[in-house]
Design a protein around this motif. Sequence first.
Motif, PDB file in Angstrom:
ATOM      1  N   MET A 225       2.325   1.683  -3.446  1.00  0.00           N
ATOM      2  CA  MET A 225       1.319   2.177  -4.389  1.00  0.00           C
ATOM      3  C   MET A 225       1.005   3.648  -4.117  1.00  0.00           C
ATOM      4  N   ALA A 226       0.925   4.025  -2.830  1.00  0.00           N
ATOM      5  CA  ALA A 226       0.618   5.413  -2.481  1.00  0.00           C
ATOM      6  C   ALA A 226       1.729   6.340  -2.964  1.00  0.00           C
ATOM      7  N   SER A 227       2.968   5.917  -2.759  1.00  0.00           N
ATOM      8  CA  SER A 227       4.073   6.753  -3.212  1.00  0.00           C
ATOM      9  C   SER A 227       4.104   6.830  -4.736  1.00  0.00           C
ATOM     10  N   LYS A 228       3.732   5.750  -5.399  1.00  0.00           N
ATOM     11  CA  LYS A 228       3.685   5.729  -6.860  1.00  0.00           C
ATOM     12  C   LYS A 228       2.614   6.702  -7.366  1.00  0.00           C
ATOM     13  N   PHE A 229       1.430   6.656  -6.729  1.00  0.00           N
ATOM     14  CA  PHE A 229       0.363   7.564  -7.149  1.00  0.00           C
ATOM     15  C   PHE A 229       0.706   9.010  -6.831  1.00  0.00           C
ATOM     16  N   ARG A 230       1.382   9.227  -5.705  1.00  0.00           N
ATOM     17  CA  ARG A 230       1.793  10.596  -5.361  1.00  0.00           C
ATOM     18  C   ARG A 230       2.809  11.124  -6.381  1.00  0.00           C
TER      19      ARG A 230
ATOM     20  N   LEU B  56     -10.093   1.694  -5.282  1.00  0.00           N
ATOM     21  CA  LEU B  56      -9.448   1.864  -3.980  1.00  0.00           C
ATOM     22  C   LEU B  56      -9.241   0.515  -3.295  1.00  0.00           C
TER      23      LEU B  56
ATOM     24  N   VAL C 200       0.837  -1.197   0.000  1.00  0.00           N
ATOM     25  CA  VAL C 200       0.000   0.000   0.000  1.00  0.00           C
ATOM     26  C   VAL C 200       0.872   1.247   0.000  1.00  0.00           C
ATOM     27  N   LYS C 201       1.929   1.232   0.803  1.00  0.00           N
ATOM     28  CA  LYS C 201       2.819   2.405   0.853  1.00  0.00           C
ATOM     29  C   LYS C 201       3.493   2.628  -0.499  1.00  0.00           C
TER      30      LYS C 201
ATOM     31  N   PRO D  27      -6.149   6.665  -8.093  1.00  0.00           N
ATOM     32  CA  PRO D  27      -6.427   5.247  -8.372  1.00  0.00           C
ATOM     33  C   PRO D  27      -7.882   5.036  -8.790  1.00  0.00           C
TER      34      PRO D  27
END
Length: 105
Positions: A85-90, A99, A82-83, A96
Amino acid sequence: MTTKKRGWKNEQTVKCMLRNLSCALVMEKERSLLEEISLLCSFFTMFTKVEKMSNKKAEICKAAEEKRAMVEGKHGEDILKVKEMASKFRATGNIPKRLFRCFSC
């Protein structure tokens, strides 16, 4: 009856009574020993059952600890995903489309 015969008869009667008494004492002692042995056997049986149950409990606790460790490891992996993916989206600035993908919602 003469006194000699009466004395002999009394002596024999006393001897028989003493023999009967000693036999009764021996039988009572044997009975108490058998009761004691029976109690010891039941105690030993109970002790072995308790020992088996404690061994079984230890096995169950060990298996539970292993499963708990596996779940904690999987949870840690999920958090890392999750971290990431979150950093990738940021980094990309994209939102996304679905969710909580890793939690299969």
